[in-house]
Write a protein that holds these residues in place. Sequence first.
Motif, short mmCIF file in Angstrom:
data_model
loop_
_atom_site.label_atom_id
_atom_site.label_comp_id
_atom_site.label_asym_id
_atom_site.label_seq_id
_atom_site.Cartn_x
_atom_site.Cartn_y
_atom_site.Cartn_z
N SER A 2 0.85 -1.20 0.00
CA SER A 2 0.00 0.00 0.00
C SER A 2 0.88 1.24 0.00
O SER A 2 2.07 1.18 0.35
CB SER A 2 -0.89 0.01 1.23
OG SER A 2 -0.11 0.35 2.37
N GLU A 3 0.29 2.35 -0.38
CA GLU A 3 1.04 3.60 -0.37
C GLU A 3 1.58 3.87 1.04
O GLU A 3 2.69 4.38 1.21
CB GLU A 3 0.10 4.74 -0.82
CG GLU A 3 0.85 5.95 -1.32
CD GLU A 3 -0.12 7.00 -1.87
OE1 GLU A 3 -0.93 6.62 -2.75
OE2 GLU A 3 -0.07 8.15 -1.44
N GLN A 4 0.79 3.49 2.04
CA GLN A 4 1.22 3.71 3.43
C GLN A 4 2.46 2.88 3.77
O GLN A 4 3.39 3.36 4.42
CB GLN A 4 0.05 3.36 4.37
CG GLN A 4 0.00 4.17 5.65
CD GLN A 4 0.26 5.66 5.44
OE1 GLN A 4 -0.39 6.30 4.61
NE2 GLN A 4 1.22 6.21 6.17
N ASP A 5 2.45 1.62 3.28
CA ASP A 5 3.61 0.75 3.51
C ASP A 5 4.85 1.32 2.84
O ASP A 5 5.96 1.26 3.39
CB ASP A 5 3.36 -0.64 2.92
CG ASP A 5 2.28 -1.40 3.68
OD1 ASP A 5 2.00 -1.01 4.84
OD2 ASP A 5 1.72 -2.36 3.12
N VAL A 6 4.66 1.84 1.62
CA VAL A 6 5.80 2.40 0.89
C VAL A 6 6.35 3.60 1.65
O VAL A 6 7.57 3.75 1.82
CB VAL A 6 5.40 2.78 -0.55
CG1 VAL A 6 6.57 3.43 -1.27
CG2 VAL A 6 4.92 1.56 -1.32
N LEU A 7 5.45 4.45 2.14
CA LEU A 7 5.90 5.60 2.92
C LEU A 7 6.66 5.16 4.17
O LEU A 7 7.67 5.75 4.54
CB LEU A 7 4.70 6.48 3.32
CG LEU A 7 4.15 7.38 2.20
CD1 LEU A 7 2.84 8.04 2.64
CD2 LEU A 7 5.16 8.44 1.77
N GLY A 8 6.16 4.09 4.79
CA GLY A 8 6.85 3.54 5.96
C GLY A 8 8.26 3.05 5.61
O GLY A 8 9.22 3.29 6.36
N SER A 9 8.38 2.37 4.46
CA SER A 9 9.70 1.90 4.03
C SER A 9 10.63 3.06 3.79
O SER A 9 11.82 3.03 4.15
CB SER A 9 9.59 1.10 2.72
OG SER A 9 8.74 0.00 2.89
N ILE A 10 10.10 4.11 3.14
CA ILE A 10 10.94 5.29 2.86
C ILE A 10 11.41 5.91 4.18
O ILE A 10 12.59 6.24 4.34
CB ILE A 10 10.16 6.31 2.00
CG1 ILE A 10 9.99 5.75 0.57
CG2 ILE A 10 10.88 7.66 1.97
CD1 ILE A 10 9.19 6.65 -0.36
N ALA B 40 13.69 4.53 -5.91
CA ALA B 40 12.88 3.52 -6.60
C ALA B 40 11.48 3.43 -6.01
O ALA B 40 10.53 3.06 -6.71
CB ALA B 40 13.58 2.16 -6.51
N LEU B 41 11.34 3.77 -4.74
CA LEU B 41 10.03 3.66 -4.07
C LEU B 41 9.14 4.89 -4.28
O LEU B 41 7.92 4.80 -4.14
CB LEU B 41 10.21 3.44 -2.56
CG LEU B 41 10.77 2.09 -2.11
CD1 LEU B 41 11.08 2.11 -0.62
CD2 LEU B 41 9.76 0.97 -2.43
N LYS B 42 9.78 6.03 -4.57
CA LYS B 42 9.03 7.29 -4.57
C LYS B 42 7.80 7.32 -5.48
O LYS B 42 6.74 7.80 -5.04
CB LYS B 42 9.96 8.46 -4.89
CG LYS B 42 10.71 8.95 -3.66
CD LYS B 42 11.61 10.14 -3.98
CE LYS B 42 12.20 10.74 -2.71
NZ LYS B 42 13.13 11.84 -3.02
N PRO B 43 7.90 6.80 -6.71
CA PRO B 43 6.70 6.87 -7.57
C PRO B 43 5.51 6.13 -6.95
O PRO B 43 4.37 6.60 -7.04
CB PRO B 43 7.16 6.19 -8.86
CG PRO B 43 8.64 6.32 -8.86
CD PRO B 43 9.05 6.24 -7.43
#
Lengths: 91, 91
Positions: A2-10, B40-43
Amino acid sequence: MSEQDVLGSIEGLRSHIDDIDEQIVALLNKRQVLALAIRALKPQAQLGLFDPKREEQIYERIGACNEGPLYADDLRSIYAVILKVSKEMQG
Amino acid sequence: MSEQDVLGSIEGLRSHIDDIDEQIVALLNKRQVLALAIRALKPQAQLGLFDPKREEQIYERIGACNEGPLYADDLRSIYAVILKVSKEMQG
Protein backbone atom coordinates in the motif's frame (compact mmCIF):
# COMPACT_ATOMS: atom_id res chain seq x y z
CA MET A 1 2.44 -2.74 -0.96
CA SER A 2 0.00 0.00 0.00
CA GLU A 3 1.04 3.60 -0.37
CA GLN A 4 1.22 3.71 3.43
CA ASP A 5 3.61 0.75 3.51
CA VAL A 6 5.80 2.40 0.89
CA LEU A 7 5.90 5.60 2.92
CA GLY A 8 6.85 3.54 5.96
CA SER A 9 9.70 1.90 4.03
CA ILE A 10 10.94 5.29 2.86
CA GLU A 11 10.90 6.53 6.46
CA GLY A 12 12.93 3.51 7.56
CA LEU A 13 15.49 4.01 4.81
CA ARG A 14 15.75 7.71 5.64
CA SER A 15 16.38 6.96 9.26
CA HIS A 16 19.19 4.60 8.18
CA ILE A 17 20.63 7.46 6.09
CA ASP A 18 20.43 9.72 9.16
CA ASP A 19 22.53 7.21 11.13
CA ILE A 20 25.07 7.09 8.32
CA ASP A 21 25.20 10.88 8.19
CA GLU A 22 25.99 11.01 11.91
CA GLN A 23 28.85 8.59 11.34
CA ILE A 24 30.12 10.58 8.35
CA VAL A 25 30.04 13.85 10.35
CA ALA A 26 31.95 12.21 13.23
CA LEU A 27 34.57 10.84 10.82
CA LEU A 28 34.95 14.19 9.03
CA ASN A 29 35.62 15.83 12.38
CA LYS A 30 38.11 13.11 13.41
CA ARG A 31 39.81 13.63 10.05
CA GLN A 32 40.05 17.35 10.72
CA VAL A 33 41.57 16.84 14.17
CA LEU A 34 44.30 14.72 12.55
CA ALA A 35 44.79 17.24 9.73
CA LEU A 36 45.25 20.01 12.30
CA ALA A 37 47.77 17.88 14.22
CA ILE A 38 49.74 17.35 11.01
CA ARG A 39 49.51 21.06 10.29
CA ALA A 40 51.02 21.83 13.68
CA LEU A 41 53.97 19.46 13.05
CA LYS A 42 54.81 20.59 9.54
CA PRO A 43 57.07 23.56 10.38
CA GLN A 44 59.27 21.29 12.58
CA ALA A 45 59.67 18.91 9.66
CA GLN A 46 60.56 21.72 7.26
CA LEU A 47 57.51 20.79 5.21
CA GLY A 48 55.51 23.28 3.20
CA LEU A 49 51.91 23.68 4.33
CA PHE A 50 50.46 22.55 1.03
CA ASP A 51 51.55 19.25 -0.45
CA PRO A 52 50.01 18.57 -3.87
CA LYS A 53 51.60 15.09 -3.94
CA ARG A 54 49.79 14.10 -0.74
CA GLU A 55 46.55 15.45 -2.18
CA GLU A 56 46.97 13.37 -5.33
CA GLN A 57 47.69 10.34 -3.15
CA ILE A 58 44.40 10.88 -1.30
CA TYR A 59 42.45 11.01 -4.57
CA GLU A 60 44.17 7.82 -5.75
CA ARG A 61 43.40 6.03 -2.50
CA ILE A 62 39.72 6.95 -2.44
CA GLY A 63 39.41 5.84 -6.05
CA ALA A 64 41.17 2.55 -5.28
CA CYS A 65 38.96 1.62 -2.30
CA ASN A 66 35.73 2.68 -4.02
CA GLU A 67 33.31 -0.20 -4.52
CA GLY A 68 30.46 1.96 -5.87
CA PRO A 69 27.71 2.75 -6.65
CA LEU A 70 29.35 6.22 -6.52
CA TYR A 71 31.80 6.90 -9.32
CA ALA A 72 35.41 7.86 -8.69
CA ASP A 73 34.56 11.31 -10.10
CA ASP A 74 31.74 11.72 -7.57
CA LEU A 75 34.12 10.95 -4.73
CA ARG A 76 36.65 13.32 -6.22
CA SER A 77 34.05 16.13 -6.25
CA ILE A 78 33.12 15.42 -2.63
CA TYR A 79 36.76 15.23 -1.54
CA ALA A 80 37.62 18.45 -3.35
CA VAL A 81 35.35 20.22 -0.83
CA ILE A 82 36.53 18.12 2.14
CA LEU A 83 40.15 19.03 1.37
CA LYS A 84 39.26 22.67 0.68
CA VAL A 85 37.51 23.26 4.01
CA SER A 86 40.27 21.31 5.76
CA LYS A 87 42.98 23.54 4.28
CA GLU A 88 41.03 26.71 5.03
CA MET A 89 40.94 25.80 8.72
CA GLN A 90 44.69 25.08 8.65
CA GLY A 91 45.23 28.71 7.70
CA MET B 1 61.89 15.59 18.58
CA SER B 2 64.29 15.21 15.66
CA GLU B 3 63.08 16.14 12.19
CA GLN B 4 63.02 12.42 11.46
CA ASP B 5 60.74 11.75 14.43
CA VAL B 6 58.39 14.51 13.32
CA LEU B 7 58.25 13.06 9.83
CA GLY B 8 57.45 9.67 11.37
CA SER B 9 54.62 11.20 13.40
CA ILE B 10 53.21 12.87 10.30
CA GLU B 11 53.34 9.54 8.47
CA GLY B 12 51.42 7.88 11.30
CA LEU B 13 48.76 10.57 11.35
CA ARG B 14 48.40 10.38 7.58
CA SER B 15 47.92 6.65 7.71
CA HIS B 16 45.17 7.21 10.30
CA ILE B 17 43.55 9.72 7.90
CA ASP B 18 43.78 7.08 5.15
CA ASP B 19 41.82 4.64 7.36
CA ILE B 20 39.19 7.30 8.03
CA ASP B 21 38.92 8.06 4.32
CA GLU B 22 38.26 4.37 3.59
CA GLN B 23 35.45 4.42 6.15
CA ILE B 24 34.02 7.66 4.73
CA VAL B 25 34.05 6.25 1.19
CA ALA B 26 32.29 3.07 2.36
CA LEU B 27 29.64 5.12 4.20
CA LEU B 28 29.09 7.43 1.22
CA ASN B 29 28.48 4.37 -0.95
CA LYS B 30 26.12 2.81 1.62
CA ARG B 31 24.29 6.13 1.75
CA GLN B 32 23.94 6.12 -2.02
CA VAL B 33 22.55 2.56 -2.06
CA LEU B 34 19.84 3.71 0.38
CA ALA B 35 19.16 6.89 -1.61
CA LEU B 36 18.69 4.78 -4.76
CA ALA B 37 16.31 2.46 -2.90
CA ILE B 38 14.25 5.46 -1.79
CA ARG B 39 14.34 6.79 -5.33
CA ALA B 40 12.88 3.52 -6.60
CA LEU B 41 10.03 3.66 -4.07
CA LYS B 42 9.03 7.29 -4.57
CA PRO B 43 6.70 6.87 -7.57
CA GLN B 44 4.67 4.25 -5.62
CA ALA B 45 4.24 6.71 -2.77
CA GLN B 46 3.19 9.53 -5.11
CA LEU B 47 6.23 11.47 -3.93
CA GLY B 48 8.06 13.96 -6.10
CA LEU B 49 11.67 13.04 -6.81
CA PHE B 50 13.07 16.14 -5.19
CA ASP B 51 12.07 17.00 -1.65
CA PRO B 52 13.51 20.32 -0.43
CA LYS B 53 12.05 19.75 3.07
CA ARG B 54 13.98 16.49 3.45
CA GLU B 55 17.12 18.26 2.24
CA GLU B 56 16.69 21.00 4.86
CA GLN B 57 16.14 18.29 7.49
CA ILE B 58 19.46 16.69 6.54
CA TYR B 59 21.30 20.00 6.89
CA GLU B 60 19.68 20.58 10.29
CA ARG B 61 20.61 17.10 11.49
CA ILE B 62 24.26 17.31 10.45
CA GLY B 63 24.49 20.72 12.15
CA ALA B 64 22.88 19.33 15.31
CA CYS B 65 25.20 16.32 15.64
CA ASN B 66 28.34 18.31 14.81
CA GLU B 67 30.87 18.40 17.66
CA GLY B 68 33.58 20.22 15.69
CA PRO B 69 36.27 21.20 14.91
CA LEU B 70 34.51 21.60 11.55
CA TYR B 71 31.95 24.39 11.42
CA ALA B 72 28.32 23.79 10.48
CA ASP B 73 29.00 25.79 7.30
CA ASP B 74 31.89 23.48 6.38
CA LEU B 75 29.61 20.46 6.72
CA ARG B 76 26.96 22.23 4.71
CA SER B 77 29.45 22.84 1.88
CA ILE B 78 30.51 19.18 1.94
CA TYR B 79 26.91 17.94 2.05
CA ALA B 80 25.87 20.24 -0.79
CA VAL B 81 28.16 18.13 -3.03
CA ILE B 82 27.16 14.81 -1.44
CA LEU B 83 23.48 15.59 -2.10
CA LYS B 84 24.23 16.93 -5.58
CA VAL B 85 26.05 13.80 -6.79
CA SER B 86 23.41 11.65 -5.09
CA LYS B 87 20.60 13.41 -6.94
CA GLU B 88 22.47 13.27 -10.25
CA MET B 89 22.68 9.48 -9.98
CA GLN B 90 18.97 9.27 -9.16
CA GLY B 91 18.31 10.80 -12.56
